[in-house]
Each structure stands twice: as C-alpha cells, then as structure tokens.
Design an enzyme around this catalytic site. Sequence first.
Site, PDB file in Angstrom:
ATOM      1  N   ASP A 142     -12.004  -9.441   4.737  1.00  0.00           N
ATOM      2  CA  ASP A 142     -13.272  -9.485   3.983  1.00  0.00           C
ATOM      3  C   ASP A 142     -13.766 -10.924   3.919  1.00  0.00           C
ATOM      4  O   ASP A 142     -14.953 -11.205   4.084  1.00  0.00           O
ATOM      5  CB  ASP A 142     -13.098  -8.952   2.545  1.00  0.00           C
ATOM      6  CG  ASP A 142     -13.482  -7.487   2.410  1.00  0.00           C
ATOM      7  OD1 ASP A 142     -13.310  -6.740   3.398  1.00  0.00           O
ATOM      8  OD2 ASP A 142     -13.946  -7.090   1.324  1.00  0.00           O
TER       9      ASP A 142
ATOM     10  N   TYR B 211       0.817  -1.205   0.000  1.00  0.00           N
ATOM     11  CA  TYR B 211       0.000   0.000   0.000  1.00  0.00           C
ATOM     12  C   TYR B 211       0.860   1.268   0.000  1.00  0.00           C
ATOM     13  O   TYR B 211       0.419   2.313  -0.455  1.00  0.00           O
ATOM     14  CB  TYR B 211      -0.902   0.037   1.235  1.00  0.00           C
ATOM     15  CG  TYR B 211      -2.188  -0.732   1.119  1.00  0.00           C
ATOM     16  CD1 TYR B 211      -2.194  -2.091   0.861  1.00  0.00           C
ATOM     17  CD2 TYR B 211      -3.400  -0.085   1.292  1.00  0.00           C
ATOM     18  CE1 TYR B 211      -3.380  -2.793   0.776  1.00  0.00           C
ATOM     19  CE2 TYR B 211      -4.596  -0.781   1.214  1.00  0.00           C
ATOM     20  CZ  TYR B 211      -4.577  -2.129   0.953  1.00  0.00           C
ATOM     21  OH  TYR B 211      -5.767  -2.816   0.869  1.00  0.00           O
TER      22      TYR B 211
ATOM     23  N   ASP C  71      -2.190 -18.482   1.379  1.00  0.00           N
ATOM     24  CA  ASP C  71      -3.180 -19.249   0.606  1.00  0.00           C
ATOM     25  C   ASP C  71      -3.827 -20.321   1.483  1.00  0.00           C
ATOM     26  O   ASP C  71      -5.041 -20.520   1.477  1.00  0.00           O
ATOM     27  CB  ASP C  71      -2.545 -19.851  -0.667  1.00  0.00           C
ATOM     28  CG  ASP C  71      -1.205 -20.539  -0.437  1.00  0.00           C
ATOM     29  OD1 ASP C  71      -0.663 -20.439   0.692  1.00  0.00           O
ATOM     30  OD2 ASP C  71      -0.688 -21.182  -1.372  1.00  0.00           O
TER      31      ASP C  71
ATOM     32  N   LYS D  32       3.786 -15.288   3.177  1.00  0.00           N
ATOM     33  CA  LYS D  32       4.018 -16.068   1.951  1.00  0.00           C
ATOM     34  C   LYS D  32       5.534 -16.250   1.849  1.00  0.00           C
ATOM     35  O   LYS D  32       6.162 -15.872   0.854  1.00  0.00           O
ATOM     36  CB  LYS D  32       3.414 -15.304   0.753  1.00  0.00           C
ATOM     37  CG  LYS D  32       3.420 -16.063  -0.553  1.00  0.00           C
ATOM     38  CD  LYS D  32       2.397 -17.189  -0.625  1.00  0.00           C
ATOM     39  CE  LYS D  32       2.554 -17.963  -1.923  1.00  0.00           C
ATOM     40  NZ  LYS D  32       1.727 -19.188  -1.968  1.00  0.00           N
TER      41      LYS D  32
ATOM     42  N   ASP E  19      -6.053  -7.193   4.432  1.00  0.00           N
ATOM     43  CA  ASP E  19      -7.206  -6.603   3.756  1.00  0.00           C
ATOM     44  C   ASP E  19      -8.083  -7.707   3.164  1.00  0.00           C
ATOM     45  O   ASP E  19      -9.299  -7.741   3.355  1.00  0.00           O
ATOM     46  CB  ASP E  19      -6.713  -5.661   2.652  1.00  0.00           C
ATOM     47  CG  ASP E  19      -7.863  -5.044   1.870  1.00  0.00           C
ATOM     48  OD1 ASP E  19      -8.810  -4.568   2.518  1.00  0.00           O
ATOM     49  OD2 ASP E  19      -7.818  -5.064   0.629  1.00  0.00           O
TER      50      ASP E  19
HETATM   51  C1  IPM Z   1     -10.269  -1.587   4.230  1.00  0.00           C
HETATM   52  C2  IPM Z   1     -10.582  -1.029   2.859  1.00  0.00           C
HETATM   53  C3  IPM Z   1      -9.468  -0.072   2.450  1.00  0.00           C
HETATM   54  C4  IPM Z   1      -8.187  -0.856   2.399  1.00  0.00           C
HETATM   55  C5  IPM Z   1      -9.703   0.676   1.124  1.00  0.00           C
HETATM   56  C6  IPM Z   1     -11.007   1.441   1.134  1.00  0.00           C
HETATM   57  C7  IPM Z   1      -8.550   1.559   0.768  1.00  0.00           C
HETATM   58  O1  IPM Z   1     -10.748  -2.051   1.944  1.00  0.00           O
HETATM   59  O2  IPM Z   1     -10.145  -0.797   5.182  1.00  0.00           O
HETATM   60  O3  IPM Z   1     -10.166  -2.805   4.351  1.00  0.00           O
HETATM   61  O4  IPM Z   1      -7.869  -1.483   1.382  1.00  0.00           O
HETATM   62  O5  IPM Z   1      -7.450  -0.864   3.392  1.00  0.00           O
HETATM   63 MG    MG Z   2     -10.709  -3.988   2.770  1.00  0.00          MG
END
Ligand code: IPM
Ligand code: MG
Length: 358
Positions: A250, A142, A222, A190, A246
């Site tokens: 999710d 990032y 993975d 990884k 990240d």
């Molecule tokens: C998160 C989001 C952010 C990230 C985006 C919106 C930049 O997905 O906080 O997980 O990738 O960190």
């Molecule tokens: Mg995210």
Amino acid sequence: MKLNIALLPGDGIGPEIMTQALNVTKAVCGKFGHELTYKEAIVGARAIDETGDPYPTETHELCMQSDAVLFGAIGDPKYDNDPSAKVRPEQGLLRMRKQLGLYGNIRPVMTFPSLVHKSPLRAELVEGADFVCIRELTGGMYFGRPQGRSEDGNTAYDTCVYTREEIERILHLAYRFAGQRRKKLTVVDKANVIATSRLWRQVAQEIAPTYPDIETDYLFVDNAAMRIIQWPKSFDVMVTENLFGDILTDEASVITGSLGLLPSASIGLHTSVFEPIHGSYPQAAGKNIANPLAMILSVALMFEYSFNKMEEGALIREAVNASLEAGVVTEDIANGGKVYKTSEVGEWIEQYINDSMI
Ligand code: IPM
Ligand code: MG
C-alpha cells in the site's frame, strides 16, 4: 488458444471494474484469435448475503476448474464497523488464498511517465522507479493459530508462524523473478526482534549462495518502509512475509500516484488469481467513478503469467499508457483535467485494442 476463466467480481466497485476487465479480455482474445469462455461466481459480502459463506464451495470448485481467476475486490462497511461479526467478507479472500495454495503474491510497482506529477514524492525520486514486491500470502499472522480473545474479552492474541518450507518456496520464487530482472533481491524482515523473521533470514542466507549471479541484501521492515519513500529506485525485487507485504505494498502504491493503478498476481499450487491491490472502495460503488486500470492491468498479468502470452500483455499495457497520455482518466488521477467515467476509460482502452495494428 482456449482460455477458460473464472470471474469473481466481489463487492463494492468490484463488479464495475470487472465489466471493463472482461471487455478488455474479450477485445484481446478477438485480436489474437483466442477462444474465451468464462463463468462468474460470488465471493465476499455478497456471498455472505446469499449463502452465509464468503467463499462458497461452488466458487472454489469453479476456480479449481478454470485456467485463471480474475478477482475484483471484497469488503463492506457493514462488517468493518462491526468487530463482533463472526463471518466477514475478508475470510472469503483468505480462504480462497489458502485453498488455492496461492503462496506468492506478486505486486509490481511501476511509474507511468504521464503520472509522475501525481506522486506525493518529488519527480526525480519517482521517475523510472520499477520494482516488484513479492509477498508471502498463505502464512504468517494472517493464518497462525491460536488467534482470538481471552474469556473476559480483554486480551487478544495472534500467532505468527512460518515453516522452513514456506520460506524456501517463496524465496525461490523471488530469486526466479530477480534472475529475469536486474538481479537484485532485498529480503525484508524484522530479524532483530521476531523469531519467524530470524528463521527467514537464516533460510535466506542459506539459499543466497545458490544464486551467485544475484545480489541479495537484507533490510529490516522499518528501514525498508523508509527506503521505499526515500529511494524507491534502489529496489529491484523485494520479498517479505504476509503482513509486512500487505503494508509495504500500500505504501509503495503512492509512488505510482494512485492505489487504483496497481495490479497483482497470486500464484501457487492451483489456479492463479489476478486482482487489483486496492479494496472494494464502497463509497464509490455503483457510481461509475472508480479507476479500472489496476483491474485491467491485472488482465495483462493474467495473459503473461497464466497463458504465457507476452504480446497480449504488452498490448494491454500499451493501451493503458495511451489512455493515460491521452488524459482519459478517472477522477483519482485527473488532476484538475477532464474526468472520465469508469466505463469510458474501459471503452477507450477496448477501442484502442480493437484498432491496434497487431
Ligand atoms: C490486500 C488486502 C487484503 C489483505 C484484505 C482485504 C484482507 O488488503 O490484498 O492487500 O490484507 O491481504
Ligand atoms: Mg492490503
């Protein structure tokens, strides 16, 4: 106690879930006799529209002067669909993380008994799953430079960089969490392919013996992605670098049943920030349909982490659980039952807090 907080509602559904979070914060402060002061500032696409900058200096200064920051969400489709846009809302979020030194992002993954049926996983796999993902937030791909395109535009590159110091401080944070929980830390990397991951694993192997009461294990990312789905209960605390964290968080949110339920805390060198892990959900903006629970649970984390007020945090969780059990839920988790509006869910929780016997 005096609480001085900054509100950064941001874009999309951010403002409407923030309204509910603020009302819940006020109710808790009323109940426990805390004095609340708060100020709002702009961030993200809205800040670009108004000032050209997704994280204006005034917003940063407000964050620095506050005891804690509540953050809604940022992002706008007009930027998502324009890869050539030079200024993007997400840059505001990244700059905020960097400038506030928010190196540790804590994302608890828990299940709610009344929602187990909402998870795409079988109930017996999900019931009782309870782990914390600690994501490094100010390093890795990032932020690594160089990042960009070749002159002809046909080659693009990112750089993943980690220093020993960055890895050490996030590992120590993760060990502190593991020490307060079930004493198991899983380091996700990884290391079979990537140089930064090999440094992560080396540093972790050096630090692990200094925490003899905590079991450390190592997983490739993975494999970790598979295990989160296959056996979520095997995790207690997981620590990983920025991009892996990240993606995995999710994924982990589906265990709970909805992305709209998971809060997070970002902590580091200056003021801590509390935000839902979901995005700005632009399709729902202004419709009063978004799930406010992740934002409200972020308020619980704020009371606990920034103000060390455990009872306040516990009351918010209790109220959230009660709303779920009463079926006072938004459309994402209504499952064919009655659908409530964002504001109705927030007001129900606020009322529960006002009526509680504490
Ligand atoms: C998160 C989001 C952010 C990230 C985006 C919106 C930049 O997905 O906080 O997980 O990738 O960190
Ligand atoms: Mg995210």
